[in-house]
Motif scaffolding. Structure first.
Motif, mmCIF file in Angstrom:
data_model
loop_
_atom_site.group_PDB
_atom_site.id
_atom_site.type_symbol
_atom_site.label_atom_id
_atom_site.label_comp_id
_atom_site.label_asym_id
_atom_site.label_seq_id
_atom_site.Cartn_x
_atom_site.Cartn_y
_atom_site.Cartn_z
ATOM 1 N N SER A 165 0.844 -1.196 0.000
ATOM 2 C CA SER A 165 0.000 0.000 0.000
ATOM 3 C C SER A 165 0.883 1.251 0.000
ATOM 4 C CB SER A 165 -0.892 -0.002 1.251
ATOM 5 O OG SER A 165 -1.414 1.284 1.500
ATOM 6 N N LYS A 167 0.365 3.770 1.674
ATOM 7 C CA LYS A 167 0.270 4.360 3.016
ATOM 8 C C LYS A 167 1.305 3.726 3.943
ATOM 9 C CE LYS A 167 -4.712 4.989 2.441
ATOM 10 N NZ LYS A 167 -6.057 4.553 2.905
ATOM 11 N N GLN A 169 2.394 2.662 7.511
ATOM 12 C CA GLN A 169 1.689 2.323 8.747
ATOM 13 C C GLN A 169 2.630 2.494 9.937
ATOM 14 O OE1 GLN A 169 -1.503 0.843 8.528
ATOM 15 N NE2 GLN A 169 -1.613 0.070 6.447
ATOM 16 N N ILE A 181 -1.421 6.493 10.258
ATOM 17 C CA ILE A 181 -1.135 6.241 8.844
ATOM 18 C C ILE A 181 -0.570 7.513 8.227
ATOM 19 C CG2 ILE A 181 -2.166 5.795 6.583
ATOM 20 C CD1 ILE A 181 -4.145 3.938 7.972
ATOM 21 N N GLN A 183 0.105 9.414 4.790
ATOM 22 C CA GLN A 183 -0.315 9.380 3.397
ATOM 23 C C GLN A 183 0.441 10.406 2.570
ATOM 24 O OE1 GLN A 183 -4.528 8.587 2.551
ATOM 25 N NE2 GLN A 183 -4.959 9.013 4.702
ATOM 26 N N ARG A 186 2.488 7.433 -3.776
ATOM 27 C CA ARG A 186 1.507 7.005 -4.766
ATOM 28 C C ARG A 186 1.611 5.515 -5.091
ATOM 29 N NH1 ARG A 186 2.440 12.049 -9.032
ATOM 30 N NH2 ARG A 186 1.985 13.732 -7.543
#
Length: 395
Positions: A165, A167, A169, A181, A183, A186
């Motif tokens: 992902s 994101k 963690q 998280i 963000q 991409r």
């Protein structure tokens, strides 16, 4: 050496200067140790290594077979030829073994009683070293490429995790849950690393060609997105703006003082960044061959002058001076691609893991005796010779 000692004794030099000089000499003389073997346990490639920072004695390894091995690097036999034995392992028969390749292992920074591992089986496991049982397991939706605990944190117990992902963690050991998280990326996050200087600063590298620095206390999170052109090309090409490399960025490593950050990408380039300003220092390391489709584990020296970077390069390990970019040497000994290496700062030793299933030990060469030492003994000044003789000689 004698000049350093006498200058230190007279108070002319900083006491650390001798230590740095000897550490540097030892790193420059690293060679494959033919007298020390690391017991071969892994049935497939070795992806990751970590030496605990408390004693510098125990080493973890994680393999493509999902197996984790714990080694004791101490030589109890006191013999020149010895094997670093595996104390224990989480093997294929272990009920809690990782189902797929282990990508990262790391000791808890302050205690050898706990270590962590993450795998392509989408889990991060917290292990009790004494029982070899998982104390906690974090599950993710995608493949886990990398994780890292801060070596200096005193006010948080966060583990940064890079997965398929985009994101990032942050898992909290205290609460046992993913507490935050980050963000901004991409594509998948291939490498993460906490700063060894500031406990809340985190660096992340992604397949989107970007490297980001975060302050995890801030709501917005991202401090800087590193730009290889230092902002000069962003006006002409929006596509190239704020990219650290022209390919996937799959390796990150802070220098030991935390003032600079090294990154490696699949564009066969390594770059050195000022970790405060985010400026590309433009140090040229030449071509740094990197065909890895996942995270690349490289490391830096500690306590040397200059400091060095140890970078897996096909079946060798390239040794560079960090601030000048000079290629010092290539350490040759593996038969297949090298995936990881770890530096032992107490004795200036290097350990490397490869797809050939071997872990090799690289140690400083022993000092050669000076060529005129024996001659000096033969031509000793008579004033220093022993004048005593036995009665037999006299007779």
């Amino acid at each position: 050496m004698l000049a350093f000692i006498s200058a230190r004794q007279a108070g002319l030099d900083d006491p650390l200067r001798l230590r740095r000089a000897e550490s540097t000499r030892r790193v420059l003389s690293l060679e494959l140790n033919k007298d020390r073997d690391v017991e071969r346990i892994h049935g497939s490639g070795v992806n990751t290594l970590d030496i605990e920072p408390v004693e510098g004695r125990y080493m973890l390894s994680g393999g493509s077979d999902g197996v984790i091995v714990l080694y004791d690097l101490e030589n109890f036999s006191r013999k020149p030829c010895y094997t670093c034995k595996a104390i224990c392992s989480v093997g294929r028969s272990h009920p809690d073994v990782h189902k797929f390749s282990v990508e990262t292992v790391q000791w808890y920074p302050r205690d050898t009683g706990m270590f962590t591992s993450s795998s392509f089986d989408k889990t991060l496991k917290i292990w009790d070293t004494n029982t070899l049982q998982p104390a906690d397991v974090f599950n993710f939706e995608g493949t886990v490429y990398s994780h890292h605990m801060s070596p200096v944190a005193t006010k948080h117990c966060l583990i940064a995790v890079g997965t398929k992902s985009p994101k990032v963690q942050l898992c909290d050991l205290k609460s046992g849950s993913c507490s935050q998280i980050l963000q901004g990326h991409r594509q998948e996050v291939l490498a993460v690393a906490w700063s060894p200087r500031y406990e809340y600063v985190l660096a992340t590298a992604s397949a989107d060609s970007r490297v980001k620095l975060w302050d995890v206390r801030r709501a917005s999170g991202c401090l800087i997105t590193l730009d290889q052109y230092n902002g000069e090309k962003s006006k002409a090409s929006s596509e190239a703006a704020n990219t650290a490399h022209n390919g996937r960025v799959n390796g990150l490593c802070f220098t030991s003082d935390g003032l600079h950050l090294l990154t490696i990408g699949t564009d066969d380039r390594m770059r050195l960044w000022n970790s405060s300003s985010g400026e590309n220092t433009l140090v040229n390391y030449g071509k740094v061959c990197n065909e890895s489709r996942k995270g690349l584990k490289f490391t830096t020296s500690t306590g040397c002058d200059p400091e060095f970077a140890f970078v897996p390069y096909d079946s060798t390990i390239a040794v560079y001076t960090i601030y000048s970019g000079e290629l010092i040497t290539m350490l040759r000994g593996h038969y297949n691609t090298v995936d990881c290496c770890v530096f032992q700062p107490n004795f200036q030793e290097l350990y490397s893991g490869s797809k050939d299933c071997n872990i090799l030990a690289w140690v400083p060469a022993l000092r050669e005796p000076m060529p005129d030492e024996d001659a000096a003994k033969q031509h000793l000044n008579p004033a220093f010779e022993d004048g005593w003789s036995s009665s037999d000689d006299e007779g």
